[in-house]
Every structure is written in structure tokens, then in C-alpha cells.
Design an enzyme around this catalytic site. Structure first.
Site, PDB file in Angstrom:
ATOM      1  CD  GLU A 274      -5.271  -1.998  -3.526  1.00 21.82           C
ATOM      2  OE1 GLU A 274      -4.668  -2.688  -2.694  1.00 21.82           O
ATOM      3  OE2 GLU A 274      -5.185  -0.755  -3.578  1.00 21.82           O
TER       4      GLU A 274
ATOM      5  NE  ARG B 142       4.515  -1.763   0.755  1.00 20.04           N
ATOM      6  CZ  ARG B 142       5.626  -2.440   0.422  1.00 20.04           C
ATOM      7  NH1 ARG B 142       6.816  -1.922   0.668  1.00 20.04           N
ATOM      8  NH2 ARG B 142       5.536  -3.625  -0.138  1.00 20.04           N
TER       9      ARG B 142
ATOM     10  NE  ARG C  34      -3.395  -9.699   2.148  1.00 17.43           N
ATOM     11  CZ  ARG C  34      -2.421  -8.869   2.469  1.00 17.43           C
ATOM     12  NH1 ARG C  34      -1.218  -9.321   2.692  1.00 17.43           N
ATOM     13  NH2 ARG C  34      -2.650  -7.575   2.568  1.00 17.43           N
TER      14      ARG C  34
ATOM     15  NE  ARG D  46       0.131   2.028  -1.270  1.00 21.53           N
ATOM     16  CZ  ARG D  46       0.293   0.824  -0.713  1.00 21.53           C
ATOM     17  NH1 ARG D  46      -0.076  -0.256  -1.378  1.00 21.53           N
ATOM     18  NH2 ARG D  46       0.833   0.686   0.475  1.00 21.53           N
TER      19      ARG D  46
ATOM     20  CG  HIS E 101       5.311  -9.866  12.644  1.00 25.58           C
ATOM     21  ND1 HIS E 101       5.162  -8.738  11.870  1.00 25.58           N
ATOM     22  CD2 HIS E 101       4.402  -9.758  13.638  1.00 25.58           C
ATOM     23  CE1 HIS E 101       4.201  -7.981  12.384  1.00 25.58           C
ATOM     24  NE2 HIS E 101       3.727  -8.581  13.443  1.00 25.58           N
TER      25      HIS E 101
ATOM     26  CG  ASN F 152       0.468  -8.769  -1.348  1.00 27.87           C
ATOM     27  OD1 ASN F 152       0.931  -9.335  -2.327  1.00 27.87           O
ATOM     28  ND2 ASN F 152       1.220  -8.273  -0.397  1.00 27.87           N
ATOM     29  CG  ASP F 153      -5.386  -6.048  -0.199  1.00 28.13           C
ATOM     30  OD1 ASP F 153      -5.286  -6.947   0.667  1.00 28.13           O
ATOM     31  OD2 ASP F 153      -5.323  -4.836   0.082  1.00 28.13           O
TER      32      ASP F 153
END
Length: 567
Positions: free
Chosen positions: A429, A294, A463, A330, A187, A452-453
Site C-alpha cells: 500500500e 481487519r 482521497r 492483517r 459515510h 485505497n492507500d
């Protein structure tokens, strides 16, 4: 005496300030037993404290995407029957007082989650620590120490910064973070990237080695915190900061320019958003459109699956705000690290590879059709494109397209307008999507790479696992070759590829990605002008030669060295 401490770069940048050592109040837990007659009163105390913290969290729901996401995650945990039932059981069966029951339950949950090697569950361990602390403050009537009244120019040093700490922080006063704990996806890292300030994490015990108040330099580009710097170092970094400030001022004038390379290629620089507030910031920063909306946050902020009409109004508003600029939306990507209070997901050992995203949507077609109808209807008002996440088989994309065609027929019968040429693409991804790219491109109008994925799955590296953080790298040649393959396949078919993963916001990688042939960058709004500037001062053809050299590397370290040297 000057001291230097090394850490992991969480957010790039350089700053000079004074250290603010953030140490929380010590909490002494009452361990006394209670009588059976007092059990209801003790549990009522816990419920009251939980409700008070939930009320605090509700005030963050209209904040930024990051803060709203944190608030939703905490609310979800606080309302989990298992959490409250465990506390109640300790009170009723073991006659433990409210404080002790809460403390033991939180510690048990943290221990369980910390031992599971899964990004989502590891983050939940950090969240449990945070909610336990905040509820305990309410229970004991303690006003929590916070970061609301910092002096300007503060570099915050802490063992760990919780989501609550960063949410209450005076963001205008902070120029940097440095924490003992945390990884690149913690975070703290996310908040620092959102605020565009330098941050270092994973510094072991820096909070125990500084006193607070010292003059310091944080250079997250080089991964170092310099405490009590020499006059020579101060002057050097003051020069760097002055240059950086001048550069940022210059970039303000570029933000609304088209990103056209020196040899004439126009590359779109878009933004990732989660709500209308994010879109306002993106437009203000000069985005060429939205490369990733998103939509899961619409579902997470609701107490039931949002209706078609509710979604339609939001999508319509977003596309009207962008006018003719592209808005890539998405479809619902729920599951994995995102749950819903009103939907029971199956218990899974690895939710990231489980019942989520398109798998759930194709299984729950009634829910999915509401979203697709809203999207198709909203396409009449602007340049909407639909993106399908987490696909591994072309049949999944074909099923989505069939649903969309059925919806178009229904809308024709109802006399409702829509864009007849609505584009539908996929988020690349998974390794399956990369390997089968030549098959997917038959049914996809575009690709957008979710690094990222893709990096996580390609390298088999979690990750969020600090123990192997050094293995997770977008610069790994395997990842770069996957990116190149996807781009080449789309270009051969006369179509385009964008990138909506965090790698697209890494300005050190911009030239390399240009050389690989990327057509669109979509990432942090704060990076839009900088990415445009790099594109406008680079030649795609020259970067192609550099990319060939990079693709011949064997290790991520080799690539990173070449990228740093290639200015």
C-alpha cells in the site's frame, strides 16, 4: 416537467422510486447567561445528555462492521477530555448555559477540523457535527426525526446524511440516496455500498430543488437523478431493472462455484471482514476465503488491549468456520484514522503517515507478540495466513518473521500445535513497497495490494478531499503500472498476488485486473457472485491483450473510456 441532476457515483446501480426529502428539525439555541450558582447543574445536564447518547451508541456495537466502527468513533469523541473540558470551561468561566456551551464547542471543533486537509480529520468534522446534533436533541428533549418509518421504494434526498441517520434507517424501504454534500469515501457512500443500493453524492443543492414525493429514477452508473421522468424513460429503466433482477437471481446459483476462466485459470474470490458477523455473511455469499480480516476492530471494541487467549478464540473460530479455505489476517493496523480510548497516540500533523500499523507494533512488541502468538496458535485449526500492513522496508518484514520464529520455538517447548508452514505476506500500500517489491518477495510468501492507500500515496491525492476528488482514481495509469509491477514480481518468484482494496470490488475493473495477472480478488461480500460470473465468462489470455492496451494510456480518463467500451 422532467429535471435531471448530476452527482458523483458513490455506489453503483439503478432504481425507480419516490423521493423522500429528509429535512432535520430546526433547533433554536438558548443564548441566555447563567449564574455562578447554576454552573454545576448546567454541566450535569450536558453530561447526562452525553451519557444518554453513549448508551444509544452501545446498542450498535454488535451490529455490522460499518455501524460498529461509526459507534466507536462517536464514543471516542464524546469521551475525549478536550471536548468535555471545553464545554465545562464555557459554562464555568463564561457563564454560558448548557445548550450554548455545547453548540459553540461543536462549531469550533467542526471549523478546526474542516480546514485541515487530512482525510481522517475531515471525517472527524462530520462526526463532530453528528454528535453535537444528537447530544443537543438529548439536552433539549427532542425526539430526532429519523428514517425508520419510510415507505417502500424511497429515494432519500438530503443535504447530508449523518452516521446516526443511516444507522436508524429502514434499510428494507430505501432504494437509493442522493445528497448535496459528501464524497466517494463519506459515510453515506460506505453505507450505500454495504447495502448494495445506488447512491449519488456531491450534488450541490438537489435537496433545495425537489419537493419530495416526486417519481424519480436514480442511475448512479451514469451519475444522474431524473425527477418526474417521462413514460419512455420509465419504461427504459424498468427494462434495465428487470434485467438486473434476473441477473442477480442467476448469480445466486453461481455463488458457490469456483471462478475458473474460459481458458482454465482458477482465480480466488474472497471477502474482506472485520468480525465474525461479517464472516457469516461472506460464507453465505460464497466466498473462497477471506483476503483481509481487519483485526483492529477487536482492539477498538475493547477497553484494554485484548489478551492473547481472547484473540486466539476469535481467530480459531473464524478459521474453523472457513474449514480449509484461506483466512488472511492483517496484523494490528491502528493509528491514522483509527484510535483507541485506552492508548494515547502522539499528536501528529499527518497521522496517516505517522506512528501507525507495523511501526507501532514493532515499537510495542509486548502487545504485538500477544497477537502473533494468538495467530500462530490458531493456525493449527485451519488455513491462516498472516499479512503485515504499511511496510516500507524489508527489515520490517524480517523482524516480524523473527518474532514469529521465536514464538514457534516457545510453542514447541510448551507442546502447543501450530502450522509449521504458516504463510506470512505483506499488504502492498506504499510506493516504497511497490518499488522494492523484488526485495520484499524474498521474505514474503504473498502480496496483497491495498489500493485505497496505494492510489492515495502514488498520486499524492487525499482521497477524502472533495476539492480534488476527480484526481483520485484507481484507473490512473501510474496506479495500474504499480499493480502490474507487483504482480509480475511475485509471479517471477513463483508466488501470488491478491488485492484487498476497494478496486477489487469494482466489477467494471474485473477483466482489466484479470489481464494484469491478479490471482485473488478480495472485497465486498455483495460482489462475490458477480466477480465470479465475470471471471467464468472471460479469458485471461484475451484480457492480457486488453491490459497491454490500457497500460499504454496516459490519462485515467482514457483508461475509463476503454474499460467502459470493453464488455
Amino acid at each position: 416537467m422532467t429535471e435531471r441532476y448530476e452527482g458523483l457515483k458513490a455506489s453503483s446501480g439503478v432504481a425507480i422510486g419516490n423521493l423522500y426529502l429528509f429535512i432535520r428539525e430546526e433547533i433554536k439555541i438558548d443564548e441566555s447567561k447563567i449564574t455562578k450558582a447554576n454552573t454545576k447543574a448546567e454541566f450535569d445536564k450536558v453530561k447526562k445528555a452525553i451519557d444518554a447518547y453513549i448508551d444509544d451508541l452501545s446498542k450498535l456495537m454488535g451490529a455490522s462492521e460499518t455501524q460498529a466502527n461509526i459507534a466507536l468513533a462517536h464514543t471516542e469523541l464524546l469521551q475525549d477530555p478536550y471536548f468535555t473540558d471545553t464545554i465545562e470551561g464555557k459554562i464555568n468561566n463564561d457563564l454560558k448555559n448548557a445548550e450554548l456551551a455545547l453548540d459553540e464547542t461543536v462549531k469550533e471543533m467542526v471549523e478546526i477540523m474542516s480546514q485541515i486537509d487530512d482525510d481522517y480529520l475531515r471525517e472527524r468534522a462530520s462526526d463532530y457535527k453528528d454528535i453535537g446534533l444528537q447530544v443537543m436533541y438529548k439536552l433539549k428533549g427532542i425526539k430526532a426525526k429519523d428514517l425508520a418509518n419510510l415507505a417502500e421504494g424511497s429515494i432519500v434526498i438530503a443535504e447530508e446524511l449523518t452516521p446516526s441517520d443511516t444507522s436508524n434507517m429502514n434499510k428494507e424501504a430505501v432504494v437509493g440516496f442522493a445528497t448535496d454534500l459528501g464524497g466517494k469515501t463519506s459515510h453515506t457512500s460506505i453505507i450505500a455500498q454495504t447495502l448494495d443500493i445506488p447512491a449519488l453524492v456531491g450534488m450541490a443543492d438537489v435537496s433545495k430543488k425537489v419537493k419530495g414525493g416526486e417519481k424519480a429514477i436514480i442511475d448512479s452508473n451514469e451519475g444522474v437523478l431524473i425527477v418526474n421522468p417521462s413514460q419512455e424513460e420509465l419504461e427504459k429503466y424498468e427494462g434495465i431493472i428487470k434485467e438486473e433482477k434476473a441477473r442477480k437471481e442467476r448469480l445466486k446459483d453461481l455463488k458457490d462455484s469456483k471462478a475458473v476462466s474460459k481458458d482454465g485459470k482458477h482465480i480466488e474470490v474472497a471477502a474482506n471482514i472485520g468480525n465474525i458477523e461479517d464472516l457469516e455473511i461472506a460464507i453465505e455469499n460464497g466466498c473462497d476465503g477471506v483476503g483481509l480480516f481487519r483485526t483492529e476492530f477487536l482492539y477498538m471494541q475493547s477497553d484494554n488491549f485484548p489478551s492473547e487467549d481472547y484473540q486466539f478464540e476469535i481467530y480459531k473460530k473464524a478459521t474453523e468456520m472457513l474449514k480449509d479455505k484461506p483466512l488472511i489476517i492483517r496484523t494490528l493496523d491502528i493509528g491514522g484514522d483509527k484510535g483507541l480510548d485506552y492508548f494515547d497516540f502522539p499528536k501528529e500533523e499527518n497521522p496517516f503517515l505517522g506512528y501507525r500499523a507495523i511501526r507501532l507494533c514493532l515499537d510495542k512488541k509486548d502487545i504485538f507478540k500477544d497477537q502473533l502468538r494468538a495467530l500462530v496458535r490458531a493456525s493449527a485449526f485451519g488455513n491462516i495466513k498472516i499479512m503485515v500492513p504499511f511496510v516500507i522496508n524489508p527489515s520490517e518484514l524480517k523482524k516480524v518473521r523473527e518474532l514469529i520464529e521465536d514464538i514457534k520455538k516457545d510453542l514447541d517447548k510448551e507442546g502447543i500445535a501450530y502450522n509449521k508452514d504458516l504463510d506470512v505476506g505483506i499488504m502492498v500500500e506504499t510506493s516504497a513497497a511497490v518499488i522494492m517489491a523484488d526485495k520484499f518477495i524474498k521474505y514474503a510468501d504473498f502480496f496483497s495490494i491495498g489500493t485505497n492507500d496505494l492510489t492515495q500515496y502514488t498520486l499524492a491525492v487525499d482521497r477524502g478531499n472533495d476539492n480534488i476528488a476527480d484526481l483520485y482514481s484507481n484507473y490512473n495509469p501510474a496506479v495500474l503500472r504499480a499493480i502490474k509491477h507487483v504482480i509480475d514480481v511475485s509471479h517471477k518468484a513463483g508466488k501470488w498476488t491478491g488485492m484487498c482494496g476497494a478496486f477489487a470490488s469494482d466489477t467494471e475493473a474485473t477483466k482489466l485486473l484479470m489481464g494484469l495477472g491478479l490471482d485473488e480478488f478480495s472485497g465486498s461480500s455483495a460482489k462475490i457472485a458477480e466477480i465470479k460470473d465475470i471471471i467464468m465468462n472471460s479469458s485471461v489470455e484475451e484480457e492480457k491483450d486488453f491490459a497491454k492496451k490500457v497500460l499504454d494510456c496516459e490519462e485515467a480518463e482514457e483508461v475509463e473510456t476503454l474499460v467502459k467500451e470493453h464488455k
